[in-house]
Design a protein around this motif. Sequence first.
Motif, PDB file in Angstrom:
ATOM      1  N   LEU A  25      -7.044  -3.835  -3.097  1.00  0.00           N
ATOM      2  CA  LEU A  25      -7.368  -2.459  -3.470  1.00  0.00           C
ATOM      3  C   LEU A  25      -7.619  -2.356  -4.970  1.00  0.00           C
ATOM      4  O   LEU A  25      -8.567  -1.721  -5.418  1.00  0.00           O
ATOM      5  CB  LEU A  25      -6.241  -1.520  -3.048  1.00  0.00           C
ATOM      6  N   PHE A  83      -4.892   3.627  -3.663  1.00  0.00           N
ATOM      7  CA  PHE A  83      -5.533   3.614  -2.354  1.00  0.00           C
ATOM      8  C   PHE A  83      -6.843   4.405  -2.392  1.00  0.00           C
ATOM      9  O   PHE A  83      -7.876   3.942  -1.895  1.00  0.00           O
ATOM     10  CB  PHE A  83      -4.588   4.221  -1.302  1.00  0.00           C
ATOM     11  N   GLY A 108      -8.416   1.756   6.530  1.00  0.00           N
ATOM     12  CA  GLY A 108      -8.826   1.736   5.138  1.00  0.00           C
ATOM     13  C   GLY A 108     -10.209   1.148   4.923  1.00  0.00           C
ATOM     14  O   GLY A 108     -10.940   1.577   4.020  1.00  0.00           O
ATOM     15  N   MET A 140      -7.199   7.446   2.133  1.00  0.00           N
ATOM     16  CA  MET A 140      -7.943   6.713   1.111  1.00  0.00           C
ATOM     17  C   MET A 140      -9.277   7.420   0.854  1.00  0.00           C
ATOM     18  O   MET A 140     -10.331   6.809   0.907  1.00  0.00           O
ATOM     19  CB  MET A 140      -8.144   5.267   1.540  1.00  0.00           C
TER      20      MET A 140
END
Length: 239
Positions: A25, A83, A108, A140
């Motif tokens: 991330l 995120f 995600g 996210m």
Amino acid sequence: MDDDAVAHVRLDRPDKLNALTLDMLGDLAATARRLRGRPGLRAVVLAGEGRSFGAGLDIEAATRNPAGVARAFAPTWRGTNRFQEACWAWRRLPVPVIAAVHGHVFGGALQIALAADLRITTPDARWCVMEVARGLVPDMSGIQTLSELTGIETAKRLTLTAEEFSGTDAVAYGLAGSTSDDPLTEARALAGTVAGHRPEAVRAAKRLLNRTWQRGPLRTFAAERTAQLRLLPGAMRGR
């Protein structure tokens, strides 16, 4: 990255179907920030290595690092946490981002794909807004992008059921623009077309559309964080 005009970015954890870790991330957001300052850049193609675009967050890895997860939830001066920034950093790029999608597009990873400007998917790709099935909510930047791309009933159905749907369905729902048996090749060709236009016009058009289409993403991000923080302890305990 193959040339100066078009950057080629990959999720590169194919042995785990590109399941996202905290480090990944951070790398995604950092890569987007580096590209923002790259002279001559005109488009970005975002894809996944191996059999999938991405299988969502690696929950097992996250549960081994609860302190890191907690830190990743803290919002920064940008109005996003780690995120959210892994996705929204691509929206902040001044040039178009094209996602080439295949295999799994879960959780995600789906949020990352939705943060791109354009999406091309294989017809048989397996899409899923899966967070509710894990006791969470899409956080996210997913609520924001779902609201931009599809109707509220479709967004609620996909979110509340966590049902899988195909790439063909994703196009019908408005979550992708087109299907292709070779989305990466098509994405590269599309990026080449965009790169052939006057860069100042392309950047201005993206900026204008983003600023006027819908407003209020930071409020949405704050609401995402609040909902997720209430749910996270139970989800990490498997409840």
